[in-house]
Design a protein around this motif. Structure first.
Motif, PDB file in Angstrom:
ATOM      1  N   GLU A  40      40.599  -3.717  -1.713  1.00  0.00           N
ATOM      2  CA  GLU A  40      40.267  -2.297  -1.753  1.00  0.00           C
ATOM      3  C   GLU A  40      41.212  -1.558  -2.705  1.00  0.00           C
ATOM      4  N   HIS A  41      42.501  -1.883  -2.628  1.00  0.00           N
ATOM      5  CA  HIS A  41      43.450  -1.226  -3.530  1.00  0.00           C
ATOM      6  C   HIS A  41      43.203  -1.639  -4.987  1.00  0.00           C
ATOM      7  N   ARG A  42      42.918  -2.935  -5.214  1.00  0.00           N
ATOM      8  CA  ARG A  42      42.651  -3.378  -6.578  1.00  0.00           C
ATOM      9  C   ARG A  42      41.491  -2.611  -7.192  1.00  0.00           C
ATOM     10  N   ARG A  43      40.442  -2.410  -6.404  1.00  0.00           N
ATOM     11  CA  ARG A  43      39.271  -1.682  -6.903  1.00  0.00           C
ATOM     12  C   ARG A  43      39.590  -0.201  -7.114  1.00  0.00           C
ATOM     13  N   ARG A  44      40.251   0.399  -6.141  1.00  0.00           N
ATOM     14  CA  ARG A  44      40.537   1.832  -6.219  1.00  0.00           C
ATOM     15  C   ARG A  44      41.487   2.143  -7.378  1.00  0.00           C
ATOM     16  N   ALA A  45      42.491   1.293  -7.576  1.00  0.00           N
ATOM     17  CA  ALA A  45      43.476   1.515  -8.638  1.00  0.00           C
ATOM     18  C   ALA A  45      43.062   0.876  -9.961  1.00  0.00           C
ATOM     19  N   ASP A  46      41.935   0.137  -9.955  1.00  0.00           N
ATOM     20  CA  ASP A  46      41.435  -0.537 -11.153  1.00  0.00           C
ATOM     21  C   ASP A  46      42.499  -1.450 -11.761  1.00  0.00           C
ATOM     22  N   LEU A  47      43.116  -2.271 -10.920  1.00  0.00           N
ATOM     23  CA  LEU A  47      44.126  -3.217 -11.397  1.00  0.00           C
ATOM     24  C   LEU A  47      43.456  -4.335 -12.183  1.00  0.00           C
ATOM     25  N   ARG A  48      44.005  -4.649 -13.345  1.00  0.00           N
ATOM     26  CA  ARG A  48      43.470  -5.732 -14.181  1.00  0.00           C
ATOM     27  C   ARG A  48      44.555  -6.627 -14.765  1.00  0.00           C
TER      28      ARG A  48
END
Length: 450
Positions: free
Chosen positions: A255-263
Motif C-alpha cells: 500500500e505504501h509503495r503504491r501510494r508513494a509511487d516507489l520505484r
C-alpha cells in the motif's frame, strides 16, 4: 527520575578521573567541530530554510544542541539557573513537530551560535571541577557522554538535511579506500551456529537506557550475508519487476509503495539506460559494489523476500556482531573491545558515502561478517521493544515513548555516525517508510530454507 546508575568507568583515583575528563573534553570538542563544519559551510539563508518537511531547519538543530547541553549539564548537573528559559519550549523536540519549526521565533544563526558557544564554555568549566562520580548522572561522566552522543546524533541529522538540500555541493570528503583484494571471493553468507549469547550491556559506561540490561538470548542457527546488499544486487531486484509484484511486499508495504509511487531507492534516477544518484549535490552513476543506501524497511523486506531470504532479527544481528565463540563472551565491537579506528569501520563522516562491500577486513566479526559497523544503518526484522528488566533513565522520552510495533530497529551505524555513538549494543529505530536516513540492509535465512 529513577535511581538506575550507569556502571563506573575503568580506573579509579586522580589519574583515572583526569583521563576520563580528558576523554569527555575531546568528545565534546570533536562534536562541536563537526557541528561548526556542518553549519558554517552554507549561508544563513540555508540555515534558516527548511529543506524538507521531514527535517528541521539547520539553525533549529544548532540551538537545540546548546539547549539540551544547558538543560542536562549546566542545570541538572551543575545546578545553574537557566540562561534563557524563554527559549526552552522552542527547542523541545516533543512540543513542535519538525514541519512546524520554521514558523517558530527561532534564534537567528548568529544568536544560535553565540548561545551554543556560551553554554559550551560554561560546560567545560563545569567539567574541570566535576568529580565525575557520586550522583547517578555523574558516574563515569554519563551525563557528559550522553550530551556528546546527542550532539553527534544531531550532526548526523544535519548531514541528512544536507543530502536533502538542493543547490551546489557544500560538503567534501575523500572517497573511502578501495575494497581489499579478497572482497570478490568472500563467501556470500556465513553460518552463525545455534546457542545462547549475552545481548545488551551492563558494563558500557555511556550506553543509553534501551541498550540495558544485559540478558541471555538463545538463538537457533542462521545464515547471514557476509556483506550488506549492494547496489548491483538491488538493481537486479528492480530489473526483475520487484517494485511491481505484490508477492514480495507486506500488505502495508505494498500500500505504501503504491501510494508513494516507489520505484527505486531515494535519490536514484534512470537516465539513458543508466542508474544515477544524487549525493550531497552531485549527480553520479550508482556504484555497483557499494551497499545500497536510502531504502525503507518495506523495500528491504521486499528485496529479502524476492531473494528467498529474510531480514535478520535484531538479536541475530547482535550475535553476529558481538559474540566470540572462542571465549563465549560478547564483545563491544565485532573486532574486539578497542574503539573503532579508520582501518576497522567507515564512521565519523570521514567519507560521504559507504565503502565498497567487503571492505574493512580488520573490522570483521569472529564469524567473518564484514561491515557490521559503519557504512549503512542496517534494517532488522524486529520492532522496537524494551529488553527484559528495562528501566527508563535518565528520562523516559529517550526510548520509552517510542516502544511498540510502529518502529523498526536499525543496527550498526553508518558513515555519518560518530564512534562515540556507535557500538555493538547501540539501537536505532525509525518508521518503516523512512528513506532519507542512511539506511541499507543485509539478509539472512535459516539452514532449513536452503
Amino acid at each position: 527520575m529513577t535511581d538506575v546508575r550507569p556502571p563506573a568507568a575503568p580506573g579509579t583515583g586522580t589519574t583515572g578521573t583526569e583521563a576520563l575528563r580528558e576523554t569527555i573534553a575531546a568528545e565534546l570538542l570533536a562534536a562541536r567541530a563537526r557541528t561548526a563544519a556542518l553549519t558554517d559551510c552554507v549561508e544563513d539563508a540555508d540555515l534558516i530554510a527548511q529543506h524538507s518537511p521531514l527535517m528541521s531547519p539547520l539553525v533549529w538543530d544548532l540551538a537545540h544542541i546548546g539547549n539540551q547541553e544547558e538543560l542536562w549539564l549546566l542545570r541538572n548537573v551543575g545546578g545553574r539557573d537557566p540562561l534563557h528559559p524563554e527559549i526552552d519550549p522552542l527547542y523541545d523536540a516533543f512540543q513542535h513537530p519538525r514541519a512546524e519549526r520554521p514558523s517558530l521565533p527561532l534564534l537567528p544563526p548568529a544568536e544560535a551560535r553565540a548561545y551554543a558557544h556560551e553554554v559550551r564554555g560554561r560546560v567545560l568549566d563545569l567539567l574541570a571541577a566535576s568529580p565525575l562520580e557520586g550522583a547517578p548522572l555523574l558516574d563515569a561522566g554519563f551525563a557528559f557522554g550522553m550530551i556528546a552522543q546527542h550532539e553527534q546524533q544531531h550532526d548526523e541529522t544535519m548531514l541528512i538535511t544536507h543530502q536533502l538540500r538542493a543547490g551546489e555541493p557544500a560538503l567534501a570528503a575523500p572517497p573511502p579506500p578501495p575494497a581489499p583484494a579478497d572482497a570478490a571471493i568472500l563467501p556470500p553468507e556465513v553460518l552463525i551456529p545455534a546457542g545462547p549469547f549475552t545481548m545488551g550491556t551492563d558494563t558500557e559506561p555511556w550506553a543509553l537506557d534501551n541498550e540495558r540490561p544485559a540478558h541471555t538470548v538463545d538463538l537457533p542457527a542462521f545464515l547471514l550475508d557476509t556483506t550488506p546488499v549492494t547496489n548491483a544486487a538491488y538493481q537486479r531486484f528492480i530489473a526483475d519487476g520487484g517494485y511491481d509484484d505484490p508477492r514480495w511486499w507486506t500488505e502495508q508495504g505494498w500500500e505504501h509503495r503504491r501510494r508513494a509511487d516507489l520505484r527505486a531507492p531515494l535519490f536514484w534516477q534512470r537516465q539513458d539506460g543508466q542508474w544515477l544518484r544524487r549525493r550531497f549535490g552531485t549527480v553520479e552513476p550508482v556504484p555497483p559494489n557499494e551497499p545500497v543506501l536510502h531504502v525503507s524497511w518495506y523495500e528491504a523486506d521486499a528485496y529479502a523476500r524476492w531473494a528467498g531470504r529474510r531480514l535478520p532479527t535484531e538479536a541475530e544481528w547482535e550475535k553476529a556482531a558481538r559474540y566470540d565463540p572462542a571465549t563465549g563472551r560478547s564483545r563491544r565491537y565485532p573486532w574486539g573491545d578497542g574503539p573503532p579506528g579508520p582501518e576497522q569501520a567507515n564512521l565519523g563522516q570521514r567519507h560521504l558515502r559507504p565503502a565498497a562491500a567487503g571492505s574493512y577486513p580488520d573490522g570483521q566479526s569472529p564469524y567473518g561478517v564484514r561491515q557490521l559497523m559503519g557504512d549503512v544503518w542496517e534494517w532488522t526484522a524486529s520492532d522496537f521493544h524494551p529488553y527484559p528488566g528495562f528501566r527508563a533513565w535518565p528520562y523516559k522520552e529517550y526510548s520509552e515513548v517510542f516502544f511498540g510495533s510502529e518502529y523498526k530497529v536499525l543496527r550498526g551505524g553508518c558513515f555519518a555516525v560518530a564512534p562515540v555513538a556507535c557500538r555493538g549494543t547501540f539501537r536505532n529505530w525509525d518508521y518503516p517508510i523512512r528513506r532519507q536516513i542512511f539506511s541499507g540492509f543485509r539478509t539472512a535465512r535459516t539452514p532449513e530454507e536452503a
